[in-house]
Design an enzyme around this catalytic site. Structure first.
Site, short mmCIF file in Angstrom:
data_model
loop_
_atom_site.label_atom_id
_atom_site.label_comp_id
_atom_site.label_asym_id
_atom_site.label_seq_id
_atom_site.Cartn_x
_atom_site.Cartn_y
_atom_site.Cartn_z
N SER A 141 0.86 -1.18 0.00
CA SER A 141 0.00 0.00 0.00
C SER A 141 0.89 1.23 0.00
CB SER A 141 -0.89 0.00 1.25
OG SER A 141 -1.50 1.26 1.45
N TYR A 154 -1.09 -0.77 10.65
CA TYR A 154 -1.28 -1.06 9.24
C TYR A 154 -0.08 -0.58 8.42
CZ TYR A 154 -3.60 -1.21 4.65
OH TYR A 154 -3.93 -1.46 3.33
#
Length: 294
Positions: A141, A154
């Protein structure tokens, strides 16, 4: 279209969103696919394409034996494994740093990073047993490239995906196994609704409502689509990238190419103000700064 003709792939998290788009792209290019997912709706892709092309097998990627079973399934059903796509994931622990819970943090790492490590392990074992050669593509990501896009848990897990893939690429290069990463930016997928506590029946409408505000934020002017990510994964899976390994490709419309605020607008206004004080309004313009207000 035959960039993956006769290739066999395992795709985790292939039931919806980005994973589903990857499955569709792979099948269109001639691949046979095993989908690993905890979402039973992934079985619909097996029905849609036929079991001779797509097989759904329920798998929890935080369970090592489930990942091993996906590779075994590919070999038993299609005879080999050429491509492993480590796509499965979720938002994980969204707690602030001061509120971190060790169990939730560990679960997030297991889901987002541990599954990638185990996907490499079992895919590489099979590829080596076949005589070497293959492609492993993992989904990270932009949160793994720049901090601030999500929670610390995350962000850290996704950053770990980048470095694990680079490390693996070095170890596996002698076996002609490539390991690369695709890092999505702001993509219109159902996971957005999950993050914002939207009821599942409203996921589609809510996701669509973000198309314009995302487009206003992204330098290229439009929100990302699952198909954008699928095409990047397809490139790394195909022979078109046969001399590329250990690399990460951000598919983000330019988000990570700039700072988090409109530096161009800030500096342009400062130049305009400075020259106005000197009564030289047409001097000192900076050519490389884009006009974000046009």
């Amino acid at each position: 279209m035959s960039r993956l003709l006769n290739k066999v792939a395992v795709i985790t998290g292939g039931g919806r969103g980005i994973g589903k788009a990857i499955v569709e792209a792979f099948v269109a290019e001639g691949a046979r696919v095993v989908i690993g997912d905890i979402d039973p709706q992934a079985a619909g892709l097996e029905s849609r394409f036929g079991a001779e092309r797509v097989v759904f097998k329920r798998a929890d990627v935080t369970v090592e034996s489930d990942i091993e079973a996906l590779v075994t399934c590919a070999v038993e059903r299609f005879g080999r494994l050429d491509i492993m796509v480590n796509n499965a994931g979720a938002l994980g622990d969204q707690a602030a740093v001061v509120d971190l819970d060790s169990h939730s943090f560990a679960r997030t790492i297991a889901l987002l990073l541990g599954s990638v490590a185990l996907g490499h392990k079992y895919a590489a074992q099979q590829m080596i047993a076949q005589g070497g050669g293959g492609s492993i593509v993992s989904l990270s990501s932009i949160a793994g490239i720049q901090a601030g896009w999500s929670s610390a848990s995350y962000d850290a897990a996704k950053a770990g995906v980048l470095h694990f893939a680079r490390s693996a690429s070095y170890e596996l290069a002698t076996e002609q196994i490539r390991s690369n990463v695709v890092a999505p930016g702001l993509i219109l997928t159902p996971i957005i609704g999950t993050a914002c506590n939207v009821a599942p029946e409203h996921y589609e409408a809510f996701t669509e409502s973000l198309r314009e505000p995302y487009g206003d934020l992204i330098p290229l002017g439009r929100a990302g689509k699952p198909e954008d990510i699928a095409q990047a994964v397809l490139f790394f899976a195909s022979e078109e990238s046969s001399h590329i390994t250990g690399q990460a490709l951000a598919v983000d419309g330019g988000l990570t190419s700039m700072t988090g605020f409109d530096i161009g607008g800030v500096v342009a206004k400062a130049v305009e103000s400075f020259n106005a004080q000197l009564d030289r309004p047409d001097e000192g313009k900076i050519g490389w700064l884009p006009n974000r207000n046009s």
